[in-house]
Design an enzyme around this catalytic site. Structure first.
Site, PDB file in Angstrom:
ATOM      1  CB  CYS A   2      -6.103  -3.757  -4.853  1.00 24.21           C
ATOM      2  SG  CYS A   2      -5.298  -2.154  -4.925  1.00 24.21           S
TER       3      CYS A   2
ATOM      4  CB  CYS B 119      -6.469  -6.154  -0.650  1.00 22.73           C
ATOM      5  SG  CYS B 119      -4.709  -6.506  -0.788  1.00 22.73           S
TER       6      CYS B 119
ATOM      7  CB  CYS C 261      -0.920   0.016   1.222  1.00 28.22           C
ATOM      8  SG  CYS C 261      -2.426  -0.947   1.052  1.00 28.22           S
TER       9      CYS C 261
ATOM     10  CB  CYS D  72      -4.840   1.595   1.945  1.00 33.49           C
ATOM     11  SG  CYS D  72      -5.602   3.199   1.755  1.00 33.49           S
TER      12      CYS D  72
HETATM   13 FE1  SF4 Z   1      -1.320  -3.689  -2.548  1.00 38.08          FE
HETATM   14 FE2  SF4 Z   1      -3.606  -4.668  -1.550  1.00 38.08          FE
HETATM   15 FE3  SF4 Z   1      -2.728  -2.248  -0.840  1.00 38.08          FE
HETATM   16 FE4  SF4 Z   1      -3.673  -2.686  -3.293  1.00 38.08          FE
HETATM   17  S1  SF4 Z   1      -4.820  -2.781  -1.348  1.00 38.08           S
HETATM   18  S2  SF4 Z   1      -1.877  -1.508  -2.805  1.00 38.08           S
HETATM   19  S3  SF4 Z   1      -2.889  -4.785  -3.676  1.00 38.08           S
HETATM   20  S4  SF4 Z   1      -1.764  -4.258  -0.390  1.00 38.08           S
END
Ligand code: SF4
Length: 244
Positions: A207, A210, A125, A231
């Protein structure tokens, strides 16, 4: 006479208490008007969730050519990109920037190993969301966010105007008093486009790796299996480890 600018350094909350009960937008329209009168270059960091669609509609009434930034991690659902195209059609004057991370997914895999989100989601993130927003906010005094107080315990103390320690900025959150039902009533009444995944039990869409389906209206479908609900955009400083 124009009010003196509220800055990160001279922060003093200009909105105390709750909005009047009869206020149809629960204070959101007034806060948005105030924000654009204060900060010419304020930008809305939009994730294009249900709240985001509402806020874009409210913002466009006040500032049709408002700046909007979407943190394009390269890991979003196709439905999210489709929604962004629909929003561009409906609000052609909006200035939407798709902000990418400094490194591609391939470069991230080379540097940190594959599927970093499965092992160190905070690090992922930081690379794909926090640093890009930091860059997008560079030189600006304020940004807008669609946070609502009822979304999670960590958001319950959010105010209309907040001193944002994370980005050394002022964060304006017009929807703090809105319920999940308020959001959907506004979407239905105004016939707004929304992410089709919301109809498939995805109340919060981020995303792909996740985001999972959830039975309630909160963020329980995000980062399942990790002790993580944010995040990092709405929390204080990230750790040195994340920055490395
Ligand atoms: Fe990475 Fe998941 Fe964060 Fe997206 S939500 S940036 S895939 S850790």
């Amino acid at each position: 006479m124009k009010q003196p600018l509220v800055t990160y350094q001279s922060f003093e909350n200009p909105f105390e208490g709750d909005p009047p009960k009869a206020n149809v937008t629960k204070g959101a329209a007034e806060v948005i008007r105030w924000a654009y009168s204060q900060y010419e270059d304020i930008v809305y960091a939009c994730s294009f969730g249900a709240e985001g669609i509402v806020l874009i509609d409210l913002i466009s009434k006040e500032k049709p050519d408002a700046e909007v930034v979407f943190l394009d991690t390269d890991l979003h659902f196709e439905e999210t990109y489709q929604l962004i195209e629909k929003v561009k059609m409906r609000y052609p004057k909006l200035n939407i920037t798709m902000k990418k991370p400094e490194i591609t997914l391939e470069e991230q895999a080379e540097q940190y190993g594959s599927a970093l989100w499965k092992r160190q989601p905070d690090q992922c993130c930081y690379i794909r969301k926090i640093k890009p927003l930091e860059d997008a906010l560079s030189g600006r005094k304020a940004w807008l966010s669609g946070l609502r107080r009822e979304q999670s315990p960590s958001r319950q103390k959010t105010n209309f105007v907040n001193k944002d320690e994370r980005f050394k900025s002022v964060k304006v959150c017009p929807l703090i008093h809105w319920s999940w039902e308020d959001v959907w009533e506004y979407i239905r009444l105004n016939r707004l486009d929304y992410n089709e995944l919301h109809d498939q039990n995805y109340p919060s869409v981020g995303c792909i790796p996740c985001t999972a389906q959830a039975s309630n209206d909160g963020r329980s479908g995000r980062w399942k299996g990790f002790n993580k609900t944010e995040c990092g955009l709405h929390t204080a400083e990230s750790s040195e480890e994340e920055k490395s």
